[in-house]
Design a protein around this motif. Sequence first.
Motif, short mmCIF file in Angstrom:
data_model
loop_
_atom_site.label_atom_id
_atom_site.label_comp_id
_atom_site.label_asym_id
_atom_site.label_seq_id
_atom_site.Cartn_x
_atom_site.Cartn_y
_atom_site.Cartn_z
N GLY A 273 -0.23 2.73 -11.62
CA GLY A 273 -0.15 1.31 -11.26
C GLY A 273 1.25 0.82 -10.95
N THR B 188 1.42 4.87 -4.86
CA THR B 188 0.50 5.03 -3.74
C THR B 188 0.76 3.99 -2.67
OG1 THR B 188 -1.17 6.00 -5.17
CG2 THR B 188 -1.95 5.05 -3.11
N THR B 189 1.07 2.77 -3.09
CA THR B 189 1.34 1.71 -2.12
C THR B 189 2.52 2.09 -1.23
OG1 THR B 189 0.53 0.09 -3.71
CG2 THR B 189 1.87 -0.74 -1.90
N1 LIG Z 1 -5.69 -3.24 -1.93
C1 LIG Z 1 -5.15 -3.78 -3.04
N2 LIG Z 1 -5.32 -5.09 -3.32
C2 LIG Z 1 -4.78 -5.63 -4.43
N3 LIG Z 1 -4.05 -4.96 -5.34
C3 LIG Z 1 -3.83 -3.66 -5.11
C4 LIG Z 1 -4.38 -3.00 -3.96
N4 LIG Z 1 -4.01 -1.70 -4.02
C5 LIG Z 1 -3.28 -1.56 -5.14
N5 LIG Z 1 -3.17 -2.73 -5.80
C6 LIG Z 1 -2.41 -2.98 -7.04
O1 LIG Z 1 -1.07 -2.65 -6.81
C7 LIG Z 1 -0.51 -2.02 -7.93
C8 LIG Z 1 0.08 -0.67 -7.56
O2 LIG Z 1 -0.95 0.18 -7.17
P1 LIG Z 1 -0.71 1.67 -6.71
O3 LIG Z 1 0.31 1.70 -5.64
O4 LIG Z 1 -2.03 2.25 -6.37
O5 LIG Z 1 -0.14 2.34 -8.03
P2 LIG Z 1 0.03 3.89 -8.40
O6 LIG Z 1 -0.31 4.72 -7.22
O7 LIG Z 1 1.45 4.02 -8.82
O8 LIG Z 1 -0.89 4.15 -9.55
C9 LIG Z 1 -1.60 -1.92 -8.98
O9 LIG Z 1 -1.44 -2.97 -9.88
C10 LIG Z 1 -2.86 -2.08 -8.17
O10 LIG Z 1 -3.86 -2.68 -8.94
#
Ligand SMILES: Nc1ncnc2c1ncn2[C@@H]1O[C@H](COP(=O)(O)OP(=O)(O)O)[C@@H](O)[C@H]1O
Lengths: 271, 353
Positions: free
Chosen positions: B47, B51-52
Amino acid sequence: MSHKSFVWMCLLPLAAVTAAFFVLPMAHLLVTGAEGPRGLPEYLAIIADPRYRATLLNTVLLAAATTVATLIAATITGLFLQRHRFPGRAVMIAILTFPLAFPGVVIGFMIILLAGRQGTIGDVSSRLLGDKIVFAYSIYGLFLGYLYFSIPRVILTIMAAAQKLDPSLEEAARSLGASPWAVLRDVVLPALAPALVASGAIAFATAMGAFGTAFTLATNIDVLPMLIYTEFTLAGNLATSAALSVGLGVMTWLILALARTFTGNSVAAAG
Amino acid sequence: MNMMTRHGAALKIENCGKTFADGTCALARATLDIGQSETLVLLGPSGCGKTTLLRIVAGLETPDGGGRVLFDGKDLTRQPIEKRNVGMVFQSYALFPNMSVAENIGYGLKLRGLPKAERAAQVAELVALTNLGGLEDRRIDQLSGGQRQRVALARAVAIRPSVLLLDEPLTALDAALRERLRGELNDLLRKLGITAIYVTHDQAEAMELGDRIVVMRKGAIAQIGTPREIYFTPANRFVAEFVGAANIVEAPIEGGELILPGGRVPVAGPATMSRAVAMVRPETIAIADAATTGLAGIVDGVRFAGDRQRIIVRDAASLPLAVDAPNTIKVRTGERVGLSIPPDAIRLLPDEG
Ligand SMILES: Nc1ncnc2c1ncn2[C@@H]1O[C@H](COP(=O)(O)OP(=O)(O)O)[C@@H](O)[C@H]1O
Ligand SMILES: [Mg+2]
């Protein structure tokens, strides 16, 4: 009681129901079909008699056209509705699936309102083109009615299947350079194939056997269920109508089996 | 495929942040440079926005206004993923179930209109490279997890991508397999010499695979550095505790010595501080005779780990200290032991309150 005999015991009611409601009436139908003045060859008449043959062909073509058109329209709509969130989406889904509850008679009535002698299309076309377009009472009206009937069912199936699609599959394809069209062809449609086959089969079988719409639109549309009805009630020809019924069932079953083997490979792989 | 040469693009991520439509700020604005053929690891708890950030580079998410993504100096921020020539390996692998192993690997080449014979030759090369020989005609559901992972990797590198993006590619596997595949993956990345961004929450993976590691926390970059820099000189308490095991000690410094309940330890750095936050790795502390060291404590527990043992010592510092000792040393619970810590093994961290 051993585990096995317990299972068999549980199967007993199923066997009884199957026998009472499926096997016995069907057997009766089969026998009735062969009990006419012509005997067993009554069955051949479906193929041999030019009128019957033409009707059968008509019915199959109508059902096939309905299935293809329904699948195309419902897939596009279903995918769109599943993937986009916009104001009015819920209302649109409600409207699209509203006809689910209607019997064939109501569908037929709606087609008459749309394309009948006093219908909307007739009104508009006579005003714009000076020519009143009326097609409710023909096979085209029936085609439209069946579309109306099938699309809601297929849309719901497609939406449910599309929801289960793993979005990373599409992203993977795109990362490899796939255009939206290639993604649809190589990823989305193969994954939807089981749902398309299942809902297509239902659309096809419904169009083969539906009666209410045809009956409401006109009594002289050449489709098999109408033929069975006239043979049965007007001509009192029990044997012929039984033979035609069996023919209708066998024909539908055969075509569905054929479709399933053709798509079988992709379905198995996508499953 | 040319081995042992440099491949892929040099990347620049400029001022990229991401606030999702629902108001979630997943990523604070970040700027990063990734060299050609470098493997950059994004490391952080679940989180934290790894990934973002990866998806922004891929073109699956657009950065907030003003953010830019450049491949070899070319601004690709507005280009969708299909125009970026990136190889992606997903956590779920996302293999096409309606295609065989070979068809999966060759899919990107097919889209590029490569003639069948040439495609087959390249697929064969990749099959050999990823040890998938004999599985070419298998369906995906007939493969093990490790095999799937390798198919996903082969499919991604088949298109000779500008950058290889891997999102927790080993997380779905069990521990033993994960460790073995980590080694294989490392060899492969070195052999291909391709620019890669590797996302993981596993610090062991990050250490082994990364040329550099970006440690992330709550959508922000906590530290960027080589695995050694991250491990030995963590920038803050979060990095110290997330990467490897760390003893964090809060104590004053007087006369160049850390003043602890169990004694004094010399430190490098400032001679006097009213409150210092110091980090000591467990393996840098040695067990010694209590009479010879300035610091002593009571053994509170011994956890035998085969190749070494972790000894917990209380009363030396305000919190129990973890000490990794060779498996040959014998200590008993309740025994008083001396602890020797080299001054350069103590790292002072910023006091975050
Ligand atoms: N499409 C989306 N809409 C809203 N929130 C998102 C979305 N994708 C990810 N998030 C939020 O953004 C944050 C970072 O997510 P992410 O990049 O997937 O983390 P990681 O890959 O490090 O586990 C998290 O709090 C997640 O819930
Ligand atoms: Mg993630």
